[in-house]
Motif scaffolding. Sequence first.
Motif, PDB file in Angstrom:
ATOM      1  N   ALA A  11       0.814  -1.224   0.000  1.00  0.00           N
ATOM      2  CA  ALA A  11       0.000   0.000   0.000  1.00  0.00           C
ATOM      3  C   ALA A  11       0.845   1.271   0.000  1.00  0.00           C
ATOM      4  N   SER A  12       2.166   1.133  -0.055  1.00  0.00           N
ATOM      5  CA  SER A  12       3.016   2.329   0.028  1.00  0.00           C
ATOM      6  C   SER A  12       3.190   3.017  -1.325  1.00  0.00           C
ATOM      7  N   ALA A  13       2.660   2.429  -2.390  1.00  0.00           N
ATOM      8  CA  ALA A  13       2.877   3.018  -3.725  1.00  0.00           C
ATOM      9  C   ALA A  13       1.827   2.485  -4.699  1.00  0.00           C
ATOM     10  N   GLY A  14       1.775   3.114  -5.863  1.00  0.00           N
ATOM     11  CA  GLY A  14       1.079   2.596  -7.041  1.00  0.00           C
ATOM     12  C   GLY A  14      -0.353   2.104  -6.825  1.00  0.00           C
ATOM     13  N   ILE A  15      -0.617   0.917  -7.306  1.00  0.00           N
ATOM     14  CA  ILE A  15      -1.966   0.348  -7.303  1.00  0.00           C
ATOM     15  C   ILE A  15      -2.460   0.135  -5.869  1.00  0.00           C
ATOM     16  N   GLY A  16      -1.583  -0.277  -4.971  1.00  0.00           N
ATOM     17  CA  GLY A  16      -1.973  -0.510  -3.574  1.00  0.00           C
ATOM     18  C   GLY A  16      -2.401   0.775  -2.878  1.00  0.00           C
ATOM     19  N   ALA A  34       3.420  -2.700   3.963  1.00  0.00           N
ATOM     20  CA  ALA A  34       4.509  -2.645   2.989  1.00  0.00           C
ATOM     21  C   ALA A  34       5.772  -2.501   3.832  1.00  0.00           C
ATOM     22  N   ARG A  35       6.932  -2.298   3.186  1.00  0.00           N
ATOM     23  CA  ARG A  35       8.156  -2.142   3.993  1.00  0.00           C
ATOM     24  C   ARG A  35       8.403  -0.689   4.383  1.00  0.00           C
ATOM     25  N   ARG A  36       8.002   0.274   3.535  1.00  0.00           N
ATOM     26  CA  ARG A  36       8.367   1.679   3.791  1.00  0.00           C
ATOM     27  C   ARG A  36       7.403   2.348   4.773  1.00  0.00           C
ATOM     28  N   THR A  37       7.811   2.373   6.026  1.00  0.00           N
ATOM     29  CA  THR A  37       6.975   2.906   7.113  1.00  0.00           C
ATOM     30  C   THR A  37       6.584   4.353   6.865  1.00  0.00           C
ATOM     31  N   GLN A  60       5.938  -4.407   7.259  1.00  0.00           N
ATOM     32  CA  GLN A  60       6.403  -5.797   7.193  1.00  0.00           C
ATOM     33  C   GLN A  60       6.994  -6.065   5.816  1.00  0.00           C
ATOM     34  N   ASP A  61       8.004  -6.918   5.807  1.00  0.00           N
ATOM     35  CA  ASP A  61       8.575  -7.404   4.554  1.00  0.00           C
ATOM     36  C   ASP A  61       7.959  -8.776   4.291  1.00  0.00           C
ATOM     37  N   LEU A  62       7.138  -8.875   3.254  1.00  0.00           N
ATOM     38  CA  LEU A  62       6.425 -10.139   2.990  1.00  0.00           C
ATOM     39  C   LEU A  62       7.369 -11.272   2.594  1.00  0.00           C
ATOM     40  N   ALA A  63       8.617 -10.944   2.280  1.00  0.00           N
ATOM     41  CA  ALA A  63       9.571 -12.003   1.955  1.00  0.00           C
ATOM     42  C   ALA A  63       9.955 -12.793   3.209  1.00  0.00           C
ATOM     43  N   ASN A  87      -4.532  -8.512  -1.942  1.00  0.00           N
ATOM     44  CA  ASN A  87      -3.170  -9.029  -2.108  1.00  0.00           C
ATOM     45  C   ASN A  87      -2.565  -8.349  -3.326  1.00  0.00           C
ATOM     46  N   ASN A  88      -1.824  -7.269  -3.069  1.00  0.00           N
ATOM     47  CA  ASN A  88      -1.346  -6.431  -4.173  1.00  0.00           C
ATOM     48  C   ASN A  88       0.173  -6.347  -4.266  1.00  0.00           C
ATOM     49  N   ALA A  89       0.885  -6.515  -3.151  1.00  0.00           N
ATOM     50  CA  ALA A  89       2.345  -6.277  -3.157  1.00  0.00           C
ATOM     51  C   ALA A  89       3.003  -7.094  -4.263  1.00  0.00           C
ATOM     52  N   LEU A 153       9.646 -16.209 -13.973  1.00  0.00           N
ATOM     53  CA  LEU A 153       8.651 -16.687 -13.005  1.00  0.00           C
ATOM     54  C   LEU A 153       7.421 -15.800 -12.927  1.00  0.00           C
ATOM     55  N   TYR A 154       7.506 -14.579 -13.464  1.00  0.00           N
ATOM     56  CA  TYR A 154       6.420 -13.602 -13.263  1.00  0.00           C
ATOM     57  C   TYR A 154       5.092 -14.123 -13.819  1.00  0.00           C
ATOM     58  N   ALA A 155       5.109 -14.538 -15.101  1.00  0.00           N
ATOM     59  CA  ALA A 155       3.849 -14.980 -15.719  1.00  0.00           C
ATOM     60  C   ALA A 155       3.293 -16.210 -15.008  1.00  0.00           C
ATOM     61  N   PHE A 189      -0.257  -2.737 -18.630  1.00  0.00           N
ATOM     62  CA  PHE A 189       0.659  -1.667 -18.204  1.00  0.00           C
ATOM     63  C   PHE A 189      -0.107  -0.580 -17.444  1.00  0.00           C
ATOM     64  N   THR A 190       0.333  -0.307 -16.214  1.00  0.00           N
ATOM     65  CA  THR A 190      -0.351   0.648 -15.337  1.00  0.00           C
ATOM     66  C   THR A 190       0.688   1.603 -14.759  1.00  0.00           C
ATOM     67  N   TRP A 191       0.378   2.902 -14.748  1.00  0.00           N
ATOM     68  CA  TRP A 191       1.325   3.876 -14.202  1.00  0.00           C
ATOM     69  C   TRP A 191       1.467   3.670 -12.706  1.00  0.00           C
ATOM     70  N   SER A 192       2.683   3.386 -12.274  1.00  0.00           N
ATOM     71  CA  SER A 192       3.003   3.169 -10.854  1.00  0.00           C
ATOM     72  C   SER A 192       4.526   3.215 -10.767  1.00  0.00           C
ATOM     73  N   GLU A 193       5.085   2.714  -9.683  1.00  0.00           N
ATOM     74  CA  GLU A 193       6.555   2.691  -9.566  1.00  0.00           C
ATOM     75  C   GLU A 193       7.148   1.363 -10.041  1.00  0.00           C
TER      76      GLU A 193
HETATM   77  N1  LIG Z   1       2.234  -1.501 -12.899  1.00  0.00           N
HETATM   78  C1  LIG Z   1       1.940  -2.418 -13.811  1.00  0.00           C
HETATM   79  O1  LIG Z   1       2.112  -2.206 -15.026  1.00  0.00           O
HETATM   80  C2  LIG Z   1       1.364  -3.740 -13.362  1.00  0.00           C
HETATM   81  C3  LIG Z   1       0.761  -4.554 -14.334  1.00  0.00           C
HETATM   82  C4  LIG Z   1       0.207  -5.765 -13.947  1.00  0.00           C
HETATM   83  C5  LIG Z   1       0.240  -6.158 -12.630  1.00  0.00           C
HETATM   84  N2  LIG Z   1       0.851  -5.362 -11.706  1.00  0.00           N
HETATM   85  C6  LIG Z   1       0.872  -5.830 -10.317  1.00  0.00           C
HETATM   86  O2  LIG Z   1       0.317  -4.829  -9.489  1.00  0.00           O
HETATM   87  C7  LIG Z   1       0.814  -5.000  -8.160  1.00  0.00           C
HETATM   88  C8  LIG Z   1       1.208  -3.632  -7.609  1.00  0.00           C
HETATM   89  O3  LIG Z   1       2.305  -3.129  -8.356  1.00  0.00           O
HETATM   90  P1  LIG Z   1       2.464  -1.586  -8.708  1.00  0.00           P
HETATM   91  O4  LIG Z   1       2.388  -1.475 -10.160  1.00  0.00           O
HETATM   92  O5  LIG Z   1       1.573  -0.759  -7.867  1.00  0.00           O
HETATM   93  O6  LIG Z   1       4.001  -1.376  -8.282  1.00  0.00           O
HETATM   94  P2  LIG Z   1       4.680  -0.355  -7.266  1.00  0.00           P
HETATM   95  O7  LIG Z   1       4.199   1.023  -7.459  1.00  0.00           O
HETATM   96  O8  LIG Z   1       6.157  -0.627  -7.389  1.00  0.00           O
HETATM   97  O9  LIG Z   1       4.184  -0.876  -5.821  1.00  0.00           O
HETATM   98  C9  LIG Z   1       4.583  -2.135  -5.337  1.00  0.00           C
HETATM   99  C10 LIG Z   1       4.188  -2.277  -3.881  1.00  0.00           C
HETATM  100  O10 LIG Z   1       4.604  -3.580  -3.414  1.00  0.00           O
HETATM  101  C11 LIG Z   1       5.311  -3.419  -2.189  1.00  0.00           C
HETATM  102  N3  LIG Z   1       6.305  -4.464  -1.989  1.00  0.00           N
HETATM  103  C12 LIG Z   1       7.286  -4.838  -2.860  1.00  0.00           C
HETATM  104  N4  LIG Z   1       8.060  -5.772  -2.288  1.00  0.00           N
HETATM  105  C13 LIG Z   1       7.551  -5.996  -1.039  1.00  0.00           C
HETATM  106  C14 LIG Z   1       7.946  -6.843   0.044  1.00  0.00           C
HETATM  107  N5  LIG Z   1       9.030  -7.638  -0.017  1.00  0.00           N
HETATM  108  N6  LIG Z   1       7.199  -6.824   1.186  1.00  0.00           N
HETATM  109  C15 LIG Z   1       6.123  -6.011   1.280  1.00  0.00           C
HETATM  110  N7  LIG Z   1       5.712  -5.178   0.284  1.00  0.00           N
HETATM  111  C16 LIG Z   1       6.437  -5.177  -0.849  1.00  0.00           C
HETATM  112  C17 LIG Z   1       5.952  -2.029  -2.292  1.00  0.00           C
HETATM  113  O11 LIG Z   1       6.176  -1.485  -1.005  1.00  0.00           O
HETATM  114  P3  LIG Z   1       7.596  -1.318  -0.256  1.00  0.00           P
HETATM  115  O12 LIG Z   1       8.654  -1.135  -1.315  1.00  0.00           O
HETATM  116  O13 LIG Z   1       7.393  -0.116   0.618  1.00  0.00           O
HETATM  117  O14 LIG Z   1       7.751  -2.587   0.522  1.00  0.00           O
HETATM  118  C18 LIG Z   1       4.858  -1.246  -2.989  1.00  0.00           C
HETATM  119  O15 LIG Z   1       3.937  -0.767  -2.056  1.00  0.00           O
HETATM  120  C19 LIG Z   1       1.958  -6.010  -8.244  1.00  0.00           C
HETATM  121  O16 LIG Z   1       1.505  -7.262  -7.776  1.00  0.00           O
HETATM  122  C20 LIG Z   1       2.254  -6.079  -9.742  1.00  0.00           C
HETATM  123  O17 LIG Z   1       2.778  -7.325 -10.121  1.00  0.00           O
HETATM  124  C21 LIG Z   1       1.404  -4.167 -12.040  1.00  0.00           C
END
Ligand SMILES: NC(=O)c1ccc[n+]([C@@H]2O[C@H](COP(=O)([O-])OP(=O)(O)OC[C@H]3O[C@@H](n4cnc5c(N)ncnc54)[C@H](OP(=O)(O)O)[C@@H]3O)[C@@H](O)[C@H]2O)c1
Length: 270
Positions: A11-16, A34-37, A60-63, A87-89, A153-155, A189-193
Amino acid sequence: MNRRLCLITGASAGIGAEFARQYAALGWDLALTARRTDRLEALATELEAAHGITVIPIAQDLARANSVDRILAELADRGRHADALVNNAGYGLPGTFFNTTWKDQAAFVRVLYTAPIELAHKVLPGMAERRYGRIINVASLAGYAAGSAGHTLYASVKAGLIKFSESLNAECAATGQDDIHCTALCPGFTWSEFHDVNGTREDTSKMPKWMWMQAAPVVKAGIDAVNRGQPVIVPGGANKVIASLTRILPEPVGRAMVSAQSKRYRRMDA
Ligand SMILES: NC(=O)c1ccc[n+]([C@@H]2O[C@H](COP(=O)([O-])OP(=O)(O)OC[C@H]3O[C@@H](n4cnc5c(N)ncnc54)[C@H](OP(=O)(O)O)[C@@H]3O)[C@@H](O)[C@H]2O)c1
Protein backbone atom coordinates in the motif's frame (compact mmCIF):
# COMPACT_ATOMS: atom_id res chain seq x y z
CA MET A 1 -19.34 -0.39 16.18
CA ASN A 2 -16.24 -0.74 14.00
CA ARG A 3 -16.47 0.01 10.32
CA ARG A 4 -15.50 -2.75 7.91
CA LEU A 5 -11.73 -3.01 7.46
CA CYS A 6 -9.72 -3.70 4.33
CA LEU A 7 -6.18 -5.10 4.62
CA ILE A 8 -4.05 -4.00 1.66
CA THR A 9 -0.52 -5.26 0.94
CA GLY A 10 1.89 -3.13 -1.05
CA ALA A 11 0.00 0.00 0.00
CA SER A 12 3.02 2.33 0.03
CA ALA A 13 2.88 3.02 -3.72
CA GLY A 14 1.08 2.60 -7.04
CA ILE A 15 -1.97 0.35 -7.30
CA GLY A 16 -1.97 -0.51 -3.57
CA ALA A 17 -2.03 3.16 -2.50
CA GLU A 18 -4.91 3.71 -4.95
CA PHE A 19 -6.81 0.78 -3.38
CA ALA A 20 -6.31 2.52 -0.02
CA ARG A 21 -7.70 5.79 -1.41
CA GLN A 22 -10.77 4.13 -2.98
CA TYR A 23 -11.65 1.96 0.03
CA ALA A 24 -11.15 5.02 2.28
CA ALA A 25 -13.53 7.03 0.08
CA LEU A 26 -16.06 4.20 0.49
CA GLY A 27 -15.82 4.70 4.28
CA TRP A 28 -13.81 1.58 5.14
CA ASP A 29 -11.14 1.43 7.84
CA LEU A 30 -7.80 0.26 6.53
CA ALA A 31 -4.75 -1.78 7.49
CA LEU A 32 -1.93 -0.84 5.15
CA THR A 33 1.21 -2.90 4.87
CA ALA A 34 4.51 -2.64 2.99
CA ARG A 35 8.16 -2.14 3.99
CA ARG A 36 8.37 1.68 3.79
CA THR A 37 6.98 2.91 7.11
CA ASP A 38 7.26 6.62 6.23
CA ARG A 39 5.06 6.18 3.15
CA LEU A 40 2.44 4.15 5.04
CA GLU A 41 2.28 6.68 7.87
CA ALA A 42 1.94 9.63 5.49
CA LEU A 43 -0.90 7.89 3.62
CA ALA A 44 -2.58 6.93 6.90
CA THR A 45 -2.48 10.54 8.13
CA GLU A 46 -3.85 11.82 4.80
CA LEU A 47 -6.73 9.32 4.62
CA GLU A 48 -7.72 9.59 8.29
CA ALA A 49 -7.96 13.38 7.92
CA ALA A 50 -9.84 13.24 4.62
CA HIS A 51 -12.37 10.52 5.48
CA GLY A 52 -12.58 10.26 9.28
CA ILE A 53 -11.63 6.59 9.16
CA THR A 54 -9.08 4.58 11.14
CA VAL A 55 -5.93 3.51 9.29
CA ILE A 56 -3.46 1.03 10.78
CA PRO A 57 -0.01 1.13 9.14
CA ILE A 58 1.89 -2.17 9.53
CA ALA A 59 5.49 -2.28 8.32
CA GLN A 60 6.40 -5.80 7.19
CA ASP A 61 8.57 -7.40 4.55
CA LEU A 62 6.43 -10.14 2.99
CA ALA A 63 9.57 -12.00 1.96
CA ARG A 64 10.03 -12.92 5.62
CA ALA A 65 8.46 -16.24 6.57
CA ASN A 66 6.60 -14.95 9.65
CA SER A 67 5.39 -11.67 8.09
CA VAL A 68 1.80 -12.83 7.54
CA ASP A 69 1.40 -13.95 11.15
CA ARG A 70 2.89 -10.65 12.35
CA ILE A 71 0.47 -8.60 10.23
CA LEU A 72 -2.54 -10.56 11.47
CA ALA A 73 -1.31 -10.46 15.08
CA GLU A 74 -1.00 -6.68 14.90
CA LEU A 75 -4.61 -6.46 13.68
CA ALA A 76 -5.81 -8.89 16.37
CA ASP A 77 -3.98 -6.92 19.08
CA ARG A 78 -6.15 -3.95 18.13
CA GLY A 79 -9.29 -6.09 18.19
CA ARG A 80 -9.68 -5.83 14.42
CA HIS A 81 -10.04 -8.33 11.55
CA ALA A 82 -9.99 -8.14 7.74
CA ASP A 83 -13.40 -7.97 6.05
CA ALA A 84 -11.58 -7.44 2.75
CA LEU A 85 -8.08 -8.42 1.69
CA VAL A 86 -6.23 -6.94 -1.27
CA ASN A 87 -3.17 -9.03 -2.11
CA ASN A 88 -1.35 -6.43 -4.17
CA ALA A 89 2.34 -6.28 -3.16
CA GLY A 90 4.61 -7.22 -6.01
CA TYR A 91 7.50 -6.40 -8.26
CA GLY A 92 9.32 -7.67 -11.31
CA LEU A 93 12.68 -9.22 -10.62
CA PRO A 94 15.36 -7.61 -12.80
CA GLY A 95 17.71 -9.99 -14.61
CA THR A 96 17.13 -13.49 -15.88
CA PHE A 97 16.42 -16.83 -14.22
CA PHE A 98 20.03 -17.80 -15.01
CA ASN A 99 21.72 -14.78 -13.49
CA THR A 100 19.62 -14.23 -10.36
CA THR A 101 20.23 -16.02 -7.08
CA TRP A 102 17.90 -18.65 -5.64
CA LYS A 103 17.49 -16.34 -2.62
CA ASP A 104 16.03 -13.66 -4.91
CA GLN A 105 13.78 -16.13 -6.75
CA ALA A 106 12.54 -17.67 -3.48
CA ALA A 107 11.74 -14.20 -2.06
CA PHE A 108 9.89 -13.37 -5.28
CA VAL A 109 7.68 -16.49 -5.01
CA ARG A 110 7.10 -15.80 -1.32
CA VAL A 111 6.02 -12.13 -1.85
CA LEU A 112 3.94 -12.65 -5.01
CA TYR A 113 2.45 -16.11 -4.39
CA THR A 114 2.94 -17.79 -1.01
CA ALA A 115 2.18 -14.73 1.14
CA PRO A 116 -1.08 -13.88 -0.73
CA ILE A 117 -2.30 -17.45 -0.44
CA GLU A 118 -1.28 -17.65 3.23
CA LEU A 119 -3.08 -14.38 3.96
CA ALA A 120 -6.22 -15.60 2.18
CA HIS A 121 -6.10 -18.91 4.04
CA LYS A 122 -5.75 -17.20 7.40
CA VAL A 123 -8.43 -14.51 6.98
CA LEU A 124 -11.04 -16.83 5.44
CA PRO A 125 -12.18 -18.61 8.64
CA GLY A 126 -13.11 -15.24 10.18
CA MET A 127 -14.86 -14.19 6.97
CA ALA A 128 -16.81 -17.46 6.97
CA GLU A 129 -17.83 -16.94 10.59
CA ARG A 130 -19.08 -13.43 9.80
CA ARG A 131 -20.49 -14.63 6.45
CA TYR A 132 -18.89 -11.72 4.55
CA GLY A 133 -15.57 -11.32 2.78
CA ARG A 134 -13.88 -9.81 -0.24
CA ILE A 135 -10.49 -10.99 -1.54
CA ILE A 136 -8.80 -9.30 -4.49
CA ASN A 137 -5.60 -10.85 -5.81
CA VAL A 138 -3.73 -8.42 -8.05
CA ALA A 139 -2.51 -10.70 -10.83
CA SER A 140 -1.61 -9.44 -14.32
CA LEU A 141 -2.43 -9.65 -17.98
CA ALA A 142 0.90 -11.48 -18.07
CA GLY A 143 -0.87 -14.37 -16.33
CA TYR A 144 -3.05 -14.80 -19.44
CA ALA A 145 -0.36 -14.50 -22.08
CA ALA A 146 2.42 -16.91 -23.02
CA GLY A 147 5.54 -16.84 -20.86
CA SER A 148 8.47 -14.81 -22.11
CA ALA A 149 12.22 -14.69 -21.63
CA GLY A 150 13.49 -12.73 -18.66
CA HIS A 151 10.15 -12.55 -16.83
CA THR A 152 10.66 -16.21 -16.23
CA LEU A 153 8.65 -16.69 -13.01
CA TYR A 154 6.42 -13.60 -13.26
CA ALA A 155 3.85 -14.98 -15.72
CA SER A 156 3.66 -18.34 -13.97
CA VAL A 157 3.11 -16.78 -10.54
CA LYS A 158 0.40 -14.48 -11.92
CA ALA A 159 -1.26 -17.35 -13.82
CA GLY A 160 -1.29 -19.27 -10.54
CA LEU A 161 -3.01 -16.37 -8.78
CA ILE A 162 -5.69 -16.26 -11.49
CA LYS A 163 -6.45 -19.99 -11.14
CA PHE A 164 -6.35 -19.77 -7.33
CA SER A 165 -8.85 -16.88 -7.36
CA GLU A 166 -11.23 -18.71 -9.72
CA SER A 167 -11.09 -21.86 -7.59
CA LEU A 168 -11.49 -20.06 -4.27
CA ASN A 169 -14.42 -18.03 -5.60
CA ALA A 170 -16.06 -21.27 -6.78
CA GLU A 171 -15.33 -22.96 -3.45
CA CYS A 172 -17.00 -20.15 -1.49
CA ALA A 173 -20.14 -20.45 -3.64
CA ALA A 174 -20.11 -24.26 -3.43
CA THR A 175 -19.91 -24.19 0.36
CA GLY A 176 -22.81 -21.77 0.77
CA GLN A 177 -20.64 -18.72 1.49
CA ASP A 178 -22.63 -16.56 -0.92
CA ASP A 179 -21.22 -13.26 0.33
CA ILE A 180 -17.54 -14.19 0.22
CA HIS A 181 -16.04 -13.42 -3.18
CA CYS A 182 -12.54 -13.73 -4.58
CA THR A 183 -11.37 -11.95 -7.72
CA ALA A 184 -8.14 -11.90 -9.72
CA LEU A 185 -7.54 -8.38 -11.04
CA CYS A 186 -5.41 -8.58 -14.19
CA PRO A 187 -3.99 -5.16 -15.15
CA GLY A 188 -1.90 -4.49 -18.20
CA PHE A 189 0.66 -1.67 -18.20
CA THR A 190 -0.35 0.65 -15.34
CA TRP A 191 1.33 3.88 -14.20
CA SER A 192 3.00 3.17 -10.85
CA GLU A 193 6.56 2.69 -9.57
CA PHE A 194 6.67 -0.91 -10.86
CA HIS A 195 8.82 -0.19 -13.91
CA ASP A 196 11.17 2.09 -11.95
CA VAL A 197 11.75 -0.68 -9.39
CA ASN A 198 12.54 -3.33 -12.03
CA GLY A 199 14.65 -0.98 -14.13
CA THR A 200 12.52 -1.06 -17.31
CA ARG A 201 11.14 2.52 -17.17
CA GLU A 202 13.21 3.82 -20.09
CA ASP A 203 12.16 1.00 -22.42
CA THR A 204 8.54 0.67 -21.28
CA SER A 205 7.96 4.41 -21.67
CA LYS A 206 8.41 3.83 -25.44
CA MET A 207 5.34 1.56 -25.43
CA PRO A 208 2.30 3.17 -27.10
CA LYS A 209 0.14 5.31 -24.81
CA TRP A 210 -3.01 3.25 -25.53
CA MET A 211 -1.38 0.31 -23.75
CA TRP A 212 -1.22 2.23 -20.43
CA MET A 213 -3.85 2.81 -17.75
CA GLN A 214 -3.94 4.98 -14.65
CA ALA A 215 -4.24 3.09 -11.36
CA ALA A 216 -7.66 4.59 -10.49
CA PRO A 217 -9.80 2.82 -13.17
CA VAL A 218 -7.82 -0.40 -12.65
CA VAL A 219 -8.64 -0.39 -8.94
CA LYS A 220 -12.28 0.60 -9.47
CA ALA A 221 -12.71 -2.33 -11.88
CA GLY A 222 -11.29 -4.67 -9.21
CA ILE A 223 -13.57 -3.43 -6.43
CA ASP A 224 -16.67 -3.54 -8.65
CA ALA A 225 -15.81 -7.05 -9.88
CA VAL A 226 -15.30 -8.53 -6.42
CA ASN A 227 -18.58 -7.01 -5.24
CA ARG A 228 -20.32 -8.68 -8.21
CA GLY A 229 -18.64 -12.01 -7.39
CA GLN A 230 -16.75 -12.04 -10.71
CA PRO A 231 -13.73 -14.36 -10.40
CA VAL A 232 -11.46 -12.62 -12.95
CA ILE A 233 -11.43 -9.06 -14.27
CA VAL A 234 -9.23 -7.57 -16.97
CA PRO A 235 -9.53 -3.76 -16.71
CA GLY A 236 -9.65 -1.55 -19.80
CA GLY A 237 -10.76 -2.09 -23.39
CA ALA A 238 -7.30 -2.61 -24.89
CA ASN A 239 -6.35 -5.12 -22.19
CA LYS A 240 -9.62 -7.00 -22.74
CA VAL A 241 -8.82 -7.30 -26.45
CA ILE A 242 -5.32 -8.59 -25.68
CA ALA A 243 -6.72 -11.10 -23.15
CA SER A 244 -9.25 -12.35 -25.73
CA LEU A 245 -6.55 -12.69 -28.38
CA THR A 246 -4.51 -14.93 -26.06
CA ARG A 247 -7.51 -17.30 -26.01
CA ILE A 248 -8.25 -17.18 -29.74
CA LEU A 249 -4.84 -17.16 -31.41
CA PRO A 250 -2.98 -20.43 -32.06
CA GLU A 251 -0.40 -20.89 -29.28
CA PRO A 252 2.74 -20.49 -31.48
CA VAL A 253 1.37 -17.18 -32.83
CA GLY A 254 0.61 -15.93 -29.32
CA ARG A 255 4.05 -16.97 -28.13
CA ALA A 256 5.75 -15.16 -31.02
CA MET A 257 3.75 -11.98 -30.38
CA VAL A 258 4.53 -11.95 -26.65
CA SER A 259 8.18 -12.63 -27.35
CA ALA A 260 8.39 -9.75 -29.88
CA GLN A 261 6.69 -7.30 -27.48
CA SER A 262 8.74 -8.42 -24.52
CA LYS A 263 12.02 -7.82 -26.34
CA ARG A 264 11.05 -4.15 -26.62
CA TYR A 265 11.26 -3.59 -22.88
CA ARG A 266 13.09 -6.52 -21.32
CA ARG A 267 16.85 -6.85 -21.85
CA MET A 268 18.56 -10.19 -21.39
CA ASP A 269 21.80 -8.52 -20.26
CA ALA A 270 20.13 -6.54 -17.43
N1 LIG B 1 2.23 -1.50 -12.90
C1 LIG B 1 1.94 -2.42 -13.81
O1 LIG B 1 2.11 -2.21 -15.03
C2 LIG B 1 1.36 -3.74 -13.36
C3 LIG B 1 0.76 -4.55 -14.33
C4 LIG B 1 0.21 -5.76 -13.95
C5 LIG B 1 0.24 -6.16 -12.63
N2 LIG B 1 0.85 -5.36 -11.71
C6 LIG B 1 0.87 -5.83 -10.32
O2 LIG B 1 0.32 -4.83 -9.49
C7 LIG B 1 0.81 -5.00 -8.16
C8 LIG B 1 1.21 -3.63 -7.61
O3 LIG B 1 2.30 -3.13 -8.36
P1 LIG B 1 2.46 -1.59 -8.71
O4 LIG B 1 2.39 -1.47 -10.16
O5 LIG B 1 1.57 -0.76 -7.87
O6 LIG B 1 4.00 -1.38 -8.28
P2 LIG B 1 4.68 -0.35 -7.27
O7 LIG B 1 4.20 1.02 -7.46
O8 LIG B 1 6.16 -0.63 -7.39
O9 LIG B 1 4.18 -0.88 -5.82
C9 LIG B 1 4.58 -2.14 -5.34
C10 LIG B 1 4.19 -2.28 -3.88
O10 LIG B 1 4.60 -3.58 -3.41
C11 LIG B 1 5.31 -3.42 -2.19
N3 LIG B 1 6.31 -4.46 -1.99
C12 LIG B 1 7.29 -4.84 -2.86
N4 LIG B 1 8.06 -5.77 -2.29
C13 LIG B 1 7.55 -6.00 -1.04
C14 LIG B 1 7.95 -6.84 0.04
N5 LIG B 1 9.03 -7.64 -0.02
N6 LIG B 1 7.20 -6.82 1.19
C15 LIG B 1 6.12 -6.01 1.28
N7 LIG B 1 5.71 -5.18 0.28
C16 LIG B 1 6.44 -5.18 -0.85
C17 LIG B 1 5.95 -2.03 -2.29
O11 LIG B 1 6.18 -1.48 -1.00
P3 LIG B 1 7.60 -1.32 -0.26
O12 LIG B 1 8.65 -1.13 -1.32
O13 LIG B 1 7.39 -0.12 0.62
O14 LIG B 1 7.75 -2.59 0.52
C18 LIG B 1 4.86 -1.25 -2.99
O15 LIG B 1 3.94 -0.77 -2.06
C19 LIG B 1 1.96 -6.01 -8.24
O16 LIG B 1 1.51 -7.26 -7.78
C20 LIG B 1 2.25 -6.08 -9.74
O17 LIG B 1 2.78 -7.33 -10.12
C21 LIG B 1 1.40 -4.17 -12.04
